[in-house]
Design a protein around this motif. Structure first.
Motif, PDB file in Angstrom:
ATOM      1  N   THR A 298       0.928  -1.041  -0.359  1.00 37.51           N
ATOM      2  CA  THR A 298       0.084  -0.395  -0.102  1.00 37.51           C
ATOM      3  C   THR A 298       0.894   1.463   0.260  1.00 37.51           C
ATOM      4  O   THR A 298       1.800   1.328   0.422  1.00 37.51           O
ATOM      5  CB  THR A 298      -0.891  -0.159   1.349  1.00 37.51           C
ATOM      6  OG1 THR A 298      -1.626  -1.290   0.941  1.00 37.51           O
ATOM      7  CG2 THR A 298      -2.039   1.535   1.098  1.00 37.51           C
ATOM      8  N   VAL A 299       0.342   2.133  -1.013  1.00 38.70           N
ATOM      9  CA  VAL A 299       1.416   3.112  -1.117  1.00 38.70           C
ATOM     10  C   VAL A 299       0.663   4.845  -0.529  1.00 38.70           C
ATOM     11  O   VAL A 299      -0.445   4.474  -1.760  1.00 38.70           O
ATOM     12  CB  VAL A 299       1.962   3.387  -1.848  1.00 38.70           C
ATOM     13  CG1 VAL A 299       2.631   4.541  -2.779  1.00 38.70           C
ATOM     14  CG2 VAL A 299       3.225   2.051  -2.481  1.00 38.70           C
ATOM     15  N   LEU A 300       1.260   5.305   0.098  1.00 40.94           N
ATOM     16  CA  LEU A 300      -0.041   6.883   0.509  1.00 40.94           C
ATOM     17  C   LEU A 300       1.046   7.852  -0.286  1.00 40.94           C
ATOM     18  O   LEU A 300       1.919   8.011  -0.664  1.00 40.94           O
ATOM     19  CB  LEU A 300       0.095   6.858   1.848  1.00 40.94           C
ATOM     20  CG  LEU A 300      -0.152   8.259   1.761  1.00 40.94           C
ATOM     21  CD1 LEU A 300      -1.662   7.888   3.150  1.00 40.94           C
ATOM     22  CD2 LEU A 300       0.175   8.802   2.219  1.00 40.94           C
ATOM     23  N   VAL A 301      -0.065   8.424  -1.006  1.00 44.57           N
ATOM     24  CA  VAL A 301       0.464   9.239  -2.320  1.00 44.57           C
ATOM     25  C   VAL A 301      -0.409  11.087  -1.991  1.00 44.57           C
ATOM     26  O   VAL A 301      -1.527  10.466  -1.911  1.00 44.57           O
ATOM     27  CB  VAL A 301      -0.012   8.787  -4.103  1.00 44.57           C
ATOM     28  CG1 VAL A 301       0.707  10.312  -4.679  1.00 44.57           C
ATOM     29  CG2 VAL A 301       0.671   7.725  -4.744  1.00 44.57           C
ATOM     30  N   TYR A 302       0.370  11.373  -1.556  1.00 47.85           N
ATOM     31  CA  TYR A 302      -0.287  12.955  -0.927  1.00 47.85           C
ATOM     32  C   TYR A 302       0.621  14.203  -2.055  1.00 47.85           C
ATOM     33  O   TYR A 302       1.330  14.360  -2.672  1.00 47.85           O
ATOM     34  CB  TYR A 302       0.473  13.843   0.278  1.00 47.85           C
ATOM     35  CG  TYR A 302       0.457  14.993   1.042  1.00 47.85           C
ATOM     36  CD1 TYR A 302      -1.019  15.585   0.489  1.00 47.85           C
ATOM     37  CD2 TYR A 302       1.734  15.388   1.180  1.00 47.85           C
ATOM     38  CE1 TYR A 302      -1.411  16.554   1.371  1.00 47.85           C
ATOM     39  CE2 TYR A 302       1.156  17.071   0.718  1.00 47.85           C
ATOM     40  CZ  TYR A 302       0.168  17.184   1.328  1.00 47.85           C
ATOM     41  OH  TYR A 302      -0.323  19.325   1.481  1.00 47.85           O
TER      42      TYR A 302
ATOM     43  N   GLU B 197      -4.391   7.918  -2.040  1.00 48.84           N
ATOM     44  CA  GLU B 197      -4.347   9.326  -2.850  1.00 48.84           C
ATOM     45  C   GLU B 197      -5.065   9.842  -1.400  1.00 48.84           C
ATOM     46  O   GLU B 197      -6.367   9.866  -1.142  1.00 48.84           O
ATOM     47  CB  GLU B 197      -5.320   9.393  -4.493  1.00 48.84           C
ATOM     48  CG  GLU B 197      -4.233   8.377  -5.230  1.00 48.84           C
ATOM     49  CD  GLU B 197      -4.286   9.097  -6.363  1.00 48.84           C
ATOM     50  OE1 GLU B 197      -5.075  10.543  -6.286  1.00 48.84           O
ATOM     51  OE2 GLU B 197      -4.735   7.679  -7.439  1.00 48.84           O
ATOM     52  N   CYS B 198      -3.950  10.887  -1.310  1.00 42.69           N
ATOM     53  CA  CYS B 198      -4.747  12.159  -0.347  1.00 42.69           C
ATOM     54  C   CYS B 198      -4.433  13.112  -1.236  1.00 42.69           C
ATOM     55  O   CYS B 198      -3.151  14.094  -1.264  1.00 42.69           O
ATOM     56  CB  CYS B 198      -3.968  11.677   0.575  1.00 42.69           C
ATOM     57  SG  CYS B 198      -4.133  10.410   1.897  1.00 42.69           S
ATOM     58  N   ALA B 199      -4.831  14.072  -0.730  1.00 42.55           N
ATOM     59  CA  ALA B 199      -4.599  15.993  -1.343  1.00 42.55           C
ATOM     60  C   ALA B 199      -4.574  16.407  -0.498  1.00 42.55           C
ATOM     61  O   ALA B 199      -4.159  18.013  -0.569  1.00 42.55           O
ATOM     62  CB  ALA B 199      -6.202  16.041  -2.290  1.00 42.55           C
ATOM     63  N   THR B 200      -4.743  16.109   0.996  1.00 42.44           N
ATOM     64  CA  THR B 200      -4.994  16.611   1.553  1.00 42.44           C
ATOM     65  C   THR B 200      -3.695  17.058   2.972  1.00 42.44           C
ATOM     66  O   THR B 200      -4.215  15.423   3.406  1.00 42.44           O
ATOM     67  CB  THR B 200      -5.824  17.313   2.624  1.00 42.44           C
ATOM     68  OG1 THR B 200      -6.863  16.872   3.732  1.00 42.44           O
ATOM     69  CG2 THR B 200      -7.068  18.683   1.870  1.00 42.44           C
TER      70      THR B 200
END
Length: 132
Positions: free
Chosen positions: A6-10, A39-42
């Protein structure tokens, strides 16, 4: 080898998040697991996901606004117990010193170069520390 990582992309930029997904493909190298993205934008979204656990690597956009990825990296390295490895996306190669300050485990420049990015991500998924 685990079946998926699992890769979190901000990034506040959907185009940057897409560059990361496209550069990774299903898996960045043959000897690492397939990748699933969160995916996270904040910044609050990033912190919420990290609190849940299960993140193998974080990819943080150093050019994100208002919370840049390098500051976010330093914050999560201080605040998250067993923080996952972090790959920072830098605006310029001259920002490598900032990536070091942020305690990033690896850093690559924007726009995302698919080969360079996949190599750095695969290194972190293997448990190694890529050059920052």
């Amino acid at each position: 080898m685990q079946s998926t990582a699992t890769v979190l992309v901000y990034s506040d930029n959907a185009g940057t998040r897409e560059q990361v997904r496209l550069a990774t493909g299903r898996r960045p190298a043959a000897d690492v697991p397939a990748v699933e993205f969160i995916e996270c934008a904040t910044l609050p979204a990033v912190l919420k996901q990290l609190d849940k656990g299960g993140i193998d690597v974080c990819v943080l956009d150093g050019e994100a606004v208002p919370a840049g990825g390098m500051g976010v990296c330093r914050q999560i390295k201080d605040e998250i117990f067993r923080c996952p490895p972090v790959l920072v996306l830098m605006g310029r190669p001259q920002d490598a010193w900032l990536a070091t300050w942020s305690r990033a485990d690896a850093a690559v420049t924007l726009p995302v170069d698919p080969v360079e990015f996949a190599d750095a991500l695969a290194g972190l998924l293997r448990g190694g520390r890529a050059a920052a």
